[in-house]
Design an enzyme around this catalytic site. Structure first.
Site, short mmCIF file in Angstrom:
data_model
loop_
_atom_site.label_atom_id
_atom_site.label_comp_id
_atom_site.label_asym_id
_atom_site.label_seq_id
_atom_site.Cartn_x
_atom_site.Cartn_y
_atom_site.Cartn_z
N CYS A 291 0.40 -1.31 0.32
CA CYS A 291 -0.08 0.20 -0.02
C CYS A 291 0.63 1.30 -0.44
CB CYS A 291 -1.09 -0.24 1.22
SG CYS A 291 -0.33 0.06 3.14
N CYS B 231 -1.43 1.31 -3.81
CA CYS B 231 0.13 1.94 -4.08
C CYS B 231 0.22 2.79 -5.42
CB CYS B 231 1.26 0.76 -3.84
SG CYS B 231 1.26 0.22 -5.89
N CYS C 149 3.61 0.72 -8.41
CA CYS C 149 3.93 -1.42 -7.53
C CYS C 149 4.25 -1.74 -9.52
CB CYS C 149 2.27 -1.87 -7.39
SG CYS C 149 2.31 -1.73 -5.88
#
Length: 135
Positions: free
Chosen positions: A11, A85, A89
């Site tokens: 996250c 995120c 990511c």
């Protein structure tokens, strides 16, 4: 390569959702899974309301420290679970990805965190049921 699957929870701050998910997976799966968590912009500490909510169900994550998402960690993980995120990511071909849409507990009290905690538990239980056998 390990004989057990590795799961990376990601996250933004690695201070709430991903820490709860990692705590649940460690608690429910034990040593059968390698548990990792990270954030694209990690906070200094885990959210105190998250720590309290997890402690209420017998899981102590107070000793966890938010970590930066590193390329090598993501690359070496079998399953990557993202929780908001964004573009930070990395995507690797052949990896299993899940994107969990969850409310962010940042800035919320424990009463607001409990339903998020419980939803994460349910998702972690489904994830465990879907993991490849480690035998």
């Amino acid at each position: 390569m390990s004989d057990k699957p590795s799961v990376l929870f990601v996250c933004v701050h690695n201070a709430g959702r991903s820490q709860m998910a990692a705590g649940w997976l460690r608690h429910l799966a034990g040593d059968a899974v390698e548990v990792r968590s990270a954030g694209s912009a990690p906070a200094e500490t885990v959210n105190p309301a998250v720590v309290q909510a997890m402690r209420e169900v017998g899981i102590d994550i107070a000793d966890q420290t938010p970590r930066i998402l590193e390329y090598a960690t993501a690359e070496s993980s079998d399953i990557i679970v993202t929780m908001g995120c964004g573009d930070a990511c990395p995507v690797f071909p052949g990896k299993r990805y899940e994107d969990w849409k969850l409310d962010d507990p940042a800035g919320r009290g424990v009463d607001a965190v409990r339903p998020i905690r419980d939803e994460i538990r349910a998702r972690v239980q489904r994830l465990i049921a879907d993991l490849p056998s480690t035998t």
